[in-house]
Design a protein around this motif. Structure first.
Motif, PDB file in Angstrom:
ATOM      1  N   GLY A 153      -1.414   2.308 -12.970  1.00  0.00           N
ATOM      2  CA  GLY A 153      -1.760   2.045 -14.076  1.00  0.00           C
ATOM      3  C   GLY A 153      -1.080   2.713 -15.414  1.00  0.00           C
ATOM      4  N   LEU A 154      -0.345   3.621 -15.165  1.00  0.00           N
ATOM      5  CA  LEU A 154       0.278   4.638 -15.961  1.00  0.00           C
ATOM      6  C   LEU A 154       1.821   4.272 -16.534  1.00  0.00           C
ATOM      7  CD1 LEU A 154      -0.521   7.983 -14.798  1.00  0.00           C
ATOM      8  CD2 LEU A 154      -1.855   6.708 -16.303  1.00  0.00           C
ATOM      9  N   SER A 155       2.445   3.156 -15.699  1.00  0.00           N
ATOM     10  CA  SER A 155       3.575   2.743 -16.208  1.00  0.00           C
ATOM     11  C   SER A 155       4.518   3.843 -16.183  1.00  0.00           C
ATOM     12  CB  SER A 155       3.542   1.891 -17.487  1.00  0.00           C
ATOM     13  OG  SER A 155       2.665   0.771 -17.229  1.00  0.00           O
ATOM     14  N   SER A 156       4.492   4.632 -15.467  1.00  0.00           N
ATOM     15  CA  SER A 156       5.327   5.873 -15.621  1.00  0.00           C
ATOM     16  C   SER A 156       5.971   6.404 -14.112  1.00  0.00           C
ATOM     17  CB  SER A 156       4.690   7.158 -16.155  1.00  0.00           C
ATOM     18  OG  SER A 156       5.328   8.063 -16.230  1.00  0.00           O
ATOM     19  N   PRO A 157       6.724   5.792 -13.369  1.00  0.00           N
ATOM     20  CA  PRO A 157       6.927   6.205 -12.187  1.00  0.00           C
ATOM     21  C   PRO A 157       7.599   7.520 -11.821  1.00  0.00           C
ATOM     22  CG  PRO A 157       8.682   4.818 -12.795  1.00  0.00           C
ATOM     23  CD  PRO A 157       7.612   4.983 -13.925  1.00  0.00           C
ATOM     24  N   PRO A 158       7.200   8.396 -10.935  1.00  0.00           N
ATOM     25  CA  PRO A 158       7.451   9.958 -11.080  1.00  0.00           C
ATOM     26  C   PRO A 158       8.912  10.130 -10.385  1.00  0.00           C
ATOM     27  CG  PRO A 158       6.128   9.426  -9.174  1.00  0.00           C
ATOM     28  CD  PRO A 158       6.342   7.929  -9.951  1.00  0.00           C
ATOM     29  N   THR A 159       9.341  11.271 -10.437  1.00  0.00           N
ATOM     30  CA  THR A 159      10.654  11.688  -9.965  1.00  0.00           C
ATOM     31  C   THR A 159      10.230  13.004  -8.928  1.00  0.00           C
ATOM     32  OG1 THR A 159      12.021  11.079 -11.452  1.00  0.00           O
ATOM     33  CG2 THR A 159      13.011  12.922 -10.088  1.00  0.00           C
ATOM     34  N   THR A 202       0.810  -1.086   0.162  1.00  0.00           N
ATOM     35  CA  THR A 202      -0.132   0.048   0.082  1.00  0.00           C
ATOM     36  C   THR A 202       1.004   1.133   0.076  1.00  0.00           C
ATOM     37  OG1 THR A 202      -0.153   0.120   2.404  1.00  0.00           O
ATOM     38  CG2 THR A 202      -1.786  -1.182   1.441  1.00  0.00           C
ATOM     39  N   LEU A 203       0.245   2.491  -0.464  1.00  0.00           N
ATOM     40  CA  LEU A 203       1.004   3.699  -0.426  1.00  0.00           C
ATOM     41  C   LEU A 203       0.138   4.845  -0.270  1.00  0.00           C
ATOM     42  CD1 LEU A 203       0.503   4.891  -3.420  1.00  0.00           C
ATOM     43  CD2 LEU A 203       1.949   3.059  -4.161  1.00  0.00           C
ATOM     44  N   ARG A 204       0.761   5.837  -0.284  1.00  0.00           N
ATOM     45  CA  ARG A 204      -0.249   7.083  -0.131  1.00  0.00           C
ATOM     46  C   ARG A 204       0.349   8.076  -1.035  1.00  0.00           C
ATOM     47  NH1 ARG A 204      -3.878   9.940   2.987  1.00  0.00           N
ATOM     48  NH2 ARG A 204      -3.716   8.150   4.551  1.00  0.00           N
ATOM     49  N   TYR A 205      -0.599   8.468  -2.209  1.00  0.00           N
ATOM     50  CA  TYR A 205       0.116   9.328  -3.113  1.00  0.00           C
ATOM     51  C   TYR A 205      -0.561  10.748  -3.062  1.00  0.00           C
ATOM     52  CZ  TYR A 205      -4.219   8.280  -5.737  1.00  0.00           C
ATOM     53  OH  TYR A 205      -5.534   8.306  -6.073  1.00  0.00           O
ATOM     54  N   PHE A 206       0.064  11.914  -3.784  1.00  0.00           N
ATOM     55  CA  PHE A 206      -0.450  13.309  -3.078  1.00  0.00           C
ATOM     56  C   PHE A 206      -0.541  13.829  -4.904  1.00  0.00           C
ATOM     57  CE2 PHE A 206       2.324  11.705  -0.093  1.00  0.00           C
ATOM     58  CZ  PHE A 206       1.417  12.040   1.194  1.00  0.00           C
ATOM     59  N   PRO A 207      -1.862  13.855  -5.522  1.00  0.00           N
ATOM     60  CA  PRO A 207      -2.027  14.005  -6.725  1.00  0.00           C
ATOM     61  C   PRO A 207      -2.396  15.580  -6.734  1.00  0.00           C
ATOM     62  CG  PRO A 207      -4.140  13.440  -5.626  1.00  0.00           C
ATOM     63  CD  PRO A 207      -2.856  12.958  -4.828  1.00  0.00           C
ATOM     64  N   ASN A 225       3.583  16.954 -13.535  1.00  0.00           N
ATOM     65  CA  ASN A 225       2.785  15.904 -13.493  1.00  0.00           C
ATOM     66  C   ASN A 225       3.528  14.778 -13.074  1.00  0.00           C
ATOM     67  OD1 ASN A 225       1.256  17.069 -15.477  1.00  0.00           O
ATOM     68  ND2 ASN A 225       2.576  16.478 -17.420  1.00  0.00           N
ATOM     69  N   ALA A 226       4.272  14.952 -12.054  1.00  0.00           N
ATOM     70  CA  ALA A 226       4.961  14.006 -11.304  1.00  0.00           C
ATOM     71  C   ALA A 226       4.353  13.867  -9.929  1.00  0.00           C
ATOM     72  CB  ALA A 226       6.532  14.134 -11.303  1.00  0.00           C
ATOM     73  N   VAL A 227       3.499  12.680  -9.543  1.00  0.00           N
ATOM     74  CA  VAL A 227       3.004  12.628  -8.617  1.00  0.00           C
ATOM     75  C   VAL A 227       3.734  12.126  -7.101  1.00  0.00           C
ATOM     76  CG1 VAL A 227       0.717  11.616  -7.434  1.00  0.00           C
ATOM     77  CG2 VAL A 227       0.738  12.807  -9.512  1.00  0.00           C
ATOM     78  N   PRO A 228       4.045  12.553  -6.339  1.00  0.00           N
ATOM     79  CA  PRO A 228       4.843  11.876  -5.071  1.00  0.00           C
ATOM     80  C   PRO A 228       3.946  10.752  -4.555  1.00  0.00           C
ATOM     81  CG  PRO A 228       4.748  14.303  -4.860  1.00  0.00           C
ATOM     82  CD  PRO A 228       3.908  13.995  -5.995  1.00  0.00           C
ATOM     83  N   PHE A 229       4.698   9.836  -3.908  1.00  0.00           N
ATOM     84  CA  PHE A 229       4.019   8.847  -3.316  1.00  0.00           C
ATOM     85  C   PHE A 229       5.293   8.248  -2.237  1.00  0.00           C
ATOM     86  CE2 PHE A 229       6.411   6.418  -6.546  1.00  0.00           C
ATOM     87  CZ  PHE A 229       6.860   5.296  -5.974  1.00  0.00           C
ATOM     88  N   ILE A 230       4.493   7.460  -1.346  1.00  0.00           N
ATOM     89  CA  ILE A 230       5.354   6.642  -0.254  1.00  0.00           C
ATOM     90  C   ILE A 230       4.741   5.642   0.312  1.00  0.00           C
ATOM     91  CG2 ILE A 230       4.711   8.327   1.465  1.00  0.00           C
ATOM     92  CD1 ILE A 230       7.537   7.997   2.751  1.00  0.00           C
ATOM     93  N   ASN A 231       5.593   4.570   0.524  1.00  0.00           N
ATOM     94  CA  ASN A 231       4.889   3.347   1.052  1.00  0.00           C
ATOM     95  C   ASN A 231       5.203   3.090   2.595  1.00  0.00           C
ATOM     96  OD1 ASN A 231       5.877   3.015  -1.987  1.00  0.00           O
ATOM     97  ND2 ASN A 231       4.433   1.133  -1.699  1.00  0.00           N
ATOM     98  N   SER A 232       6.353   3.488   3.005  1.00  0.00           N
ATOM     99  CA  SER A 232       6.346   3.288   4.276  1.00  0.00           C
ATOM    100  C   SER A 232       7.552   4.095   4.941  1.00  0.00           C
ATOM    101  CB  SER A 232       6.478   1.832   4.976  1.00  0.00           C
ATOM    102  OG  SER A 232       7.956   1.314   4.251  1.00  0.00           O
ATOM    103  N   LEU A 233       7.796   4.581   6.351  1.00  0.00           N
ATOM    104  CA  LEU A 233       8.728   5.344   6.726  1.00  0.00           C
ATOM    105  C   LEU A 233       8.872   5.129   8.323  1.00  0.00           C
ATOM    106  CD1 LEU A 233       8.039   9.227   6.792  1.00  0.00           C
ATOM    107  CD2 LEU A 233       8.763   8.160   8.882  1.00  0.00           C
ATOM    108  N   GLU A 234       9.935   5.156   8.558  1.00  0.00           N
ATOM    109  CA  GLU A 234      10.570   4.518   9.816  1.00  0.00           C
ATOM    110  C   GLU A 234      11.285   5.579  10.577  1.00  0.00           C
ATOM    111  OE1 GLU A 234      12.726   0.943   9.423  1.00  0.00           O
ATOM    112  OE2 GLU A 234      11.505   0.521   7.480  1.00  0.00           O
ATOM    113  N   ILE A 235      11.040   5.634  11.753  1.00  0.00           N
ATOM    114  CA  ILE A 235      11.980   6.517  12.762  1.00  0.00           C
ATOM    115  C   ILE A 235      12.308   5.628  13.900  1.00  0.00           C
ATOM    116  CG2 ILE A 235      12.366   8.669  14.133  1.00  0.00           C
ATOM    117  CD1 ILE A 235      10.092   9.749  12.281  1.00  0.00           C
ATOM    118  N   LYS A 236      13.731   5.340  14.243  1.00  0.00           N
ATOM    119  CA  LYS A 236      14.301   4.805  15.435  1.00  0.00           C
ATOM    120  C   LYS A 236      14.984   5.627  16.130  1.00  0.00           C
ATOM    121  CE  LYS A 236      13.087   0.991  12.665  1.00  0.00           C
ATOM    122  NZ  LYS A 236      11.870   0.105  13.083  1.00  0.00           N
ATOM    123  N   LYS A 237      15.248   5.365  17.451  1.00  0.00           N
ATOM    124  CA  LYS A 237      15.982   6.090  18.598  1.00  0.00           C
ATOM    125  C   LYS A 237      17.387   5.232  18.536  1.00  0.00           C
ATOM    126  CE  LYS A 237      16.022   8.493  22.666  1.00  0.00           C
ATOM    127  NZ  LYS A 237      17.597   7.788  23.248  1.00  0.00           N
TER     128      LYS A 237
END
Length: 916
Positions: free
Chosen positions: A128-134, A91-96, A179-191
Motif C-alpha cells: 500500500g505504499l506505492s513505492s517499489p523497492p530496489t 502472492t509473495l514473500r517480503y523481508f522487512p 528502507n527498501a524491503v526485498p520481495f519475491i513472487n516465485s522462483l524456478e530451477i530447471k535441469k
C-alpha cells in the motif's frame, strides 16, 4: 535479464506482461514455479510459489509447492493489484528485517549440473505504499542482478543458465538501501541436459536477454519445451515489413540444444518477395560492447523453395558460407561475440535466390563474470550450521555466510581469502540461552563476543584451544563453575572478559584447584611485576629530583614530565636549528602552533610548541606527552621527542606530509591529490582501527575526546593516522587533572567494568560539530563519544562537507542535512560531487548506515569501534572489488545501479561462428 526499468527491454517485457495478464493465456503461462521438497538433482524441476504453503497441482501439469521449507525468514503477502494475474504472481514473500540478505536454500541439487534458474518479481502495491523497492539478487555467493521494478505494477524477471560448482544452491535477496524491503513472487530451477549449450564457458553464467520464436502467436514454453524455456513471439510486423510463414509439418532436428518444434515450424520473412534483405529482431540490452552467446535457427518453410542468403553483423559477415535452408534445422552459434544495443544482424539475399531471407528462432545471452566456487570454507559452513541449530535466534540466517563480499551475515566477520574463513562471532545481546554449543571447528576465529546473553553451564575447554583466538568476551551471562585450564594457559588470548557470571568464589578468585592456581598465578605475577615497576619509577624520580640544580624549581612545568621522556630530549637550540628558527608553520592547534622541522639525520618532523597563554595548556601538553610515550600503534602518529628548556615545552612528532583530512576534503591541501572513495574508505578504516586500539587495546582504555578531520593526518602515500591526544582522557572513573600511566597490556583479563561503559566526568571539551550531544547533557564522556565524533567524520568523507556549513538562507549540521536525504533514498544526492559518481553504491550505502548509527542521539544505540571496523572492512572489500572490475582494462564485468553489464577482453578475432 528482463527488467522494466531497462528501456531496451521494456517493449518485450510489457508485451509479456500483457500476455500474462490475459485470461486466455492463463493455461499457457505458468508464471513461476515450485520447488520440490526432495533435495536431489533428479527431483528437478523445482518450482516455488513464494508466500504460499503446501503442494498444489500447477499450470501445465507442473507441481509446485509453497516456500516455507526453503526459507526461514520473511512474511507472506498478497498483491493488491493483480489484473487477473496467474497464481504465482498474486502472492509473495517480503523481508522487512534489517538483515543484509535473506536466502532460499536448496540442498543437494547437485554439483556440475547445468541448470536454468528464473526468478519473478511483481510488486502489485502489496504494502500500500506505492513505492517499489530496489535490491540485489544473489546466487550461491555471487552477485546476479539488481531488481528495480517501477510503479505499482512494477515487474521484473531474471533468468540464467549456470553450471553448479557445489552441491547446494541458494538464491538470496540483498538489502541495498535502509528502507527498501526485498520481495519475491516465485522462483524456478530447471535441469538442462549436459550437452545443451555445450560451447558455454562453464565458469560463467549466461544471463538470458531473450529467446524468440519469431512467428509464434504466443509465448512457447512447457510442455512444448520440456525444459520450460520461454520463447517470445514477434508480432510487430506492420512497422517492420515482415510477415509470418509456416510449415505443414515439423522439421527434422537432432540438435543438442533441443529447440522445440513449436518454435521451428514457422518463420518470419520480408512481406515483399522482392526484398533483398531483412534486419533480424534482436534483444541486446547492453549499451556498450559486451560478450554475448548467440544462436540462430533456420529452416525452410516452403516445399521446393529456392532460398539462399548471407548473415551479417553490422558490416561484417557473421557466417562465412551462404545459408541455404531446407527441411533440416540449421543452427548458427557464436559463444563469445561482442554486442551492444547498436549491433545489427541482417540477412542479405544471395545471388540467384528466388525468395527473400527468413529466420525461425534465436537466443541471446549475455555472458556473466567468472563464477568460481564462491563459497566459504566448507568446514566453517558445517560448523556454523551445527551451531545455529542450538539457537533459534540464529536460524533465520542462510545462504553463504561470507559471500558475496559485503553481504556476510551480520553477526560474523570473514577473512578476505579466495575461500573465506570465519574469523569473528559478534553475538552480543542476541538473547541466546542454554549451554554454549560446540563450535570448535571454527578454527580461524580470532574474536568471540558472546556478552550480554543468558548462556549458562560451564565454559568449554575448546575455547582456550582455538589456535587463532585473540579476544574472548563472555561477560554478563550465567556461566558457572570454574575457568577451564585451557583459557588460563592459552598464549594467544590477549583480551578475556568473563565478568558478570556466576563463577564460584569472587570475580578474581575461581574455585577449582588447577584453574584457581593458574588464575592466581597470573594475577599475582601481574601485581608483583606492576609493583616492582612502580617502585623503580619512584626511585628513579627521586634520584633525578635530587640531581636537579637548585633553580629547577623556577620551572614548575618541568617536573610534570615523566622521567622516561628524558631519553628523547632536545635542547631549545636544537629545536631552533631543526625548525630553521620556526620558519614554516604547519598549523595551529588548541594548545600551540606546529612547525615543520628536519633532524640532522634527515628525518622530517612536526614540532609543536605549547602556548604559554593557555591556562589549560600545560595539562594538555603533559597528557599528550604521557600518552605518546606509552601508546604505540601504526595508525597513531608516532612520538619523536620533546624539549623542556627555558620555560618552553615542545613535542616532536613524525611528519605527515599529506596534510590533514579536512584540508584534502575541502581542496585546500598543498597537494593536488584527489581522494577517491576507495582512498576515503581506507582512511576511515585506519582511523577506526586506531581508535579501537585506544578503546580496547590499552589498559585503562583511552578516550580521544577530539576526533575530527583536522586531527587525522596523512602522509605522502595518503595513509592516515590519528593525531593530537591533548584532550584525551584515560578511561577511569576518578576525576582529576592528572592522568595515570596508561599501560598497553599484552594479556588483559577484565573482571570488572565492561569496556563499552568506560567513562570520565569532565568539563565538556572538544570541537563544535563533533561533540556528543549526550556528553553535552551529562558532562560524562565515554568511548561512545568518540564513536559519535567518528560518525561525523564518516559523513564528511561521504559528502565532502564540514560538520557545520551554510547554504543560502540556512545553516546546517551535517547530520541534519544528510538524514532526510538518506530517508528518501537519495544516496547520490549526498555523495561528494568531486567523486563524480565513481563509487559502488552498495559500499556508499553501508558507510552511510554506519555513520548514522554512530551518530545516534543516545550512546546505547551506537556501535563499538570494533563493530565499526568490521563494517568498514566489508565496505572497503566491496569497493575494492568494484574498482578492480571497472578500472582494470582487462576486466570482464562492470556494475551499474540497475543491472550488471559485461565487456569482453578476449574476443575472437573472427566473427565467423560454427554451424550445426
Amino acid at each position: 535479464m528482463w527488467n522494466r526499468s531497462n528501456s531496451s527491454t521494456a517493449q518485450w517485457w510489457r508485451y509479456f506482461l500483457q500476455l500474462v495478464m490475459a485470461n486466455s493465456i492463463r493455461a499457457l503461462l505458468p508464471l513461476i514455479l515450485t520447488i520440490s521438497a526432495v533435495s536431489a538433482s533428479d527431483q528437478l524441476p523445482l518450482n516455488v510459489d513464494c508466500g504460499t504453503t503446501g503442494k498444489t497441482a500447477g499450470y501445465l501439469s507442473m507441481t509446485w509447492v509453497g516456500d516455507e521449507q526453503y526459507v526461514t525468514s520473511g512474511q507472506s503477502a498478497t498483491v493488491r493489484i493483480d489484473h487477473n494475474r496467474i497464481a504465482p504472481l498474486t502472492t509473495l514473500r517480503y523481508f522487512p528485517d534489517q538483515r543484509k540478505k535473506n536466502c532460499y536454500s536448496f540442498p543437494g541439487v547437485g554439483q556440475g549440473i547445468k541448470i536454468l534458474v528464473r526468478t519473478w518479481f511483481y510488486y502489485g502495491n502489496y504494502d500500500g505504499l506505492s513505492s517499489p523497492p530496489t535490491f540485489d539478487l544473489l546466487f550461491n555467493g555471487n552477485p546476479w542482478a539488481t531488481v528495480s521494478p517501477s510503479g505499482d505494477n512494477g515487474s521484473a524477471a531474471f533468468e540464467m543458465v549456470h553450471v553448479t560448482k557445489v552441491e547446494d544452491v541458494s538464491v538470496c535477496l540483498a538489502r541495498t538501501k535502509p528502507n527498501a524491503v526485498p520481495f519475491i513472487n516465485s522462483l524456478e530451477i530447471k535441469k538442462l541436459e549436459d550437452d545443451m549449450y555445450a560451447s558455454m564457458d562453464t565458469d560463467r553464467p549466461l544471463y538470458v536477454n531473450g529467446r524468440f520464436a519469431y512467428a509464434s502467436t504466443t509465448v512457447v514454453r512447457y510442455p512444448d519445451d520440456p525444459y520450460d524455456r520461454l520463447w517470445f513471439p514477434f508480432t510487430n510486423y506492420s512497422t517492420t515489413g515482415l510477415s509470418p510463414v509456416r510449415r505443414s509439418s515439423d522439421p527434422i532436428s537432432n540438435l543438442a540444444d533441443r529447440p522445440p518444434a513449436a518454435v521451428l515450424r514457422q518463420a518470419i520473412t520480408p512481406s515483399s518477395s522482392l526484398a533483398s534483405n531483412m534486419t533480424v529482431p534482436s534483444f541486446i540490452g547492453s549499451p556498450s560492447p559486451a560478450p554475448h552467446y548467440v544462436t540462430f535457427y533456420f529452416v525452410e518453410m516452403l516445399a521446393n523453395a529456392s532460398r539462399s542468403f548471407d548473415i551479417y553483423l553490422d558490416d561484417q559477415k557473421f557466417y562465412a558460407k551462404t545459408i541455404v535452408p531446407d527441411g533440416t534445422v540449421l543452427e548458427l552459434q557464436n559463444p563469445n561475440i561482442s554486442l551492444s544495443t547498436s549491433s545489427v544482424f541482417s540477412l542479405v539475399r544471395a545471388k540467384g535466390s528466388t525468395l527473400p531471407p527468413s529466420i525461425s528462432a534465436a537466443e541471446f545471452y549475455m555472458i556473466g563474470p567468472v563464477w568460481g566456487v564462491a563459497a566459504t570454507d566448507s568446514s566453517d559452513v558445517k560448523a556454523l550450521s551445527e551451531f545455529q541449530k542450538s539457537y533459534v535466534q540464529l536460524q533465520p540466517w542462510s545462504g553463504d555466510p561470507c559471500l558475496p563480499i559485503g553481504y556476510a551475515w551480520e553477526w560474523l566477520n570473514c577473512s578476505s581469502d579466495s575461500i573465506p574463513r570465519v574469523t569473528a562471532l559478534f553475538l552480543s545481546g542476541y538473547g541466546l540461552t542454554g549451554p554454549l554449543a560446540d563450535f570448535s571447528n571454527l578454527t580461524a576465529l580470532q574474536i568471540i563476543d558472546l556478552h550480554n546473553n543468558s548462556l549458562s553451564g560451564s565454559i568449554h575447554e575448546f575455547l582456550g584451544k582455538l589456535p587463532n583466538l585473540k579476544r574472548l568476551n563472555l561477560a554478563d551471562n550465567q556461566f558457572n563453575g570454574s575457568l577451564p585450564a585451557s583459557l588460563i594457559t592459552s598464549n594467544s588470548i590477549v583480551n578475556l572478559n568473563i565478568s558478570g557470571n556466576n563463577f564460584s568464589g569472587n570475580s578474581s578468585d575461581f574455585a577449582g584447584s588447577a584453574e584457581k592456581k593458574g588464575n592466581v598465578g597470573v594475577i599475582a605475577g601481574g601485581t608483583i611485576g606492576s609493583t616492582l615497576f612502580l617502585l623503580l619509577l619512584v626511585m628513579l624520580a627521586i634520584f633525578i629530583f635530587k640531581k636537579r640544580p637548585a633553580n629547577a624549581s623556577a620551572k614548575p612545568r618541568s617536573a610534570l614530565l615523566e622521567p622516561e621522556i628524558k631519553q628523547h630530549g632536545f635542547s631549545h637550540a636544537e629545536i631552533v636549528e631543526i625548525t630553521n628558527n620556526f620558519e614554516k608553520v604547519l598549523g595551529e592547534g588548541g594548545s600551540g602552533n606546529v612547525y615543520y622541522g628536519r633532524l640532522r639525520n634527515g628525518s622530517e618532523v612536526a614540532v609543536k610548541v605549547l602556548k604559554d597563554t593557555l591556562s589549560q595548556g600545560t595539562k594538555e601538553f603533559v597528557a599528550e606527552a604521557k600518552l605518546l610515550m606509552t601508546v604505540h600503534h601504526r595508525f597513531l602518529v608516532s612520538f619523536v621527542g620533546y624539549c623542556e628548556e627555558g620555560g618552553n615545552l615542545i613535542l616532536l612528532y613524525e611528519y605527515m606530509g599529506g596534510g590533514n583530512l579536512r584540508q584534502l576534503l575541502s581542496g585546500r591541501s598543498s597537494t593536488s591529490a584527489f581522494i577517491t572513495w576507495e582512498i576515503r574508505l581506507k582512511i576511515a578504516l585506519r582511523v577506526a582501527t586506531g581508535l579501537d586500539y585506544l578503546h580496547s587495546g590499552c589498559y585503562p582504555p583511552i578516550i580521544h575526546r577530539d576526533v575530527k578531520t583536522t586531527n587525522i593526518l596523512l602522509n605522502a602515500k595518503m595513509e592516515a593516522k590519528v593525531a593530537d591526544f591533548g584532550l584525551s582522557k584515560s578511561g577511569q572513573k576518578e576525576e582529576g587533572a592528572d592522568l595515570p600511566t596508561v599501560a598497553v597490556n599484552p594479556r588483559r583479563y577484565s573482571f570488572g567494568q565492561r569496556d563499552d561503559v568506560t567513562q570520565v566526568s569532565t568539563a565538556v571539551a572538544g570541537t563544535p560539530g563533533y561533540i556528543d550531544p549526550e556528553y553535552y547533557r551529562t558532562n560524562r564522556v565515554t568511548q561512545k563519544s568518540d564513536v559519535y565524533s567518528f560518525g561525523v567524520v564518516l559523513l564528511e568523507l561521504i559528502t565532502g562537507r564540514p560538520p557545520i556549513f551554510a547554504e543560502p538562507g540556512e545553516r546546517f549540521h551535517i547530520i541534519g542535512w544528510v538524514t532526510p536525504r538518506i530517508a528518501r533514498r537519495e544516496i547520490h544526492s549526498i555523495a561528494d560531487p568531486k567523486l563524480n559518481g565513481q563509487y559502488n553504491v552498495n559500499s556508499m550505502w553501508k558507510v552511510a548506515d554506519v555513520a548514522l548509527s554512530c551518530t545516534s542521539e543516545t550512546s546505547d544505540r551506537r556501535p563499538s569501534m570494533i563493530d565499526v571496523v568490521n563494517q568498514l572492512n566489508e565496505a572497503l572489500e566491496v569497493e575494492t572489488s568494484y574498482q578492480q572490475l571497472t578500472d582494470t582494462p582487462s576486466s570482464e564485468v562492470r556494475s551499474s545501479p540497475t543491472f550488471y553489464e559485461f565487456s569482453s577482453s578476449s574476443l575472437s578475432s573472427s566473427y565467423l561462428p560454427s554451424a550445426r
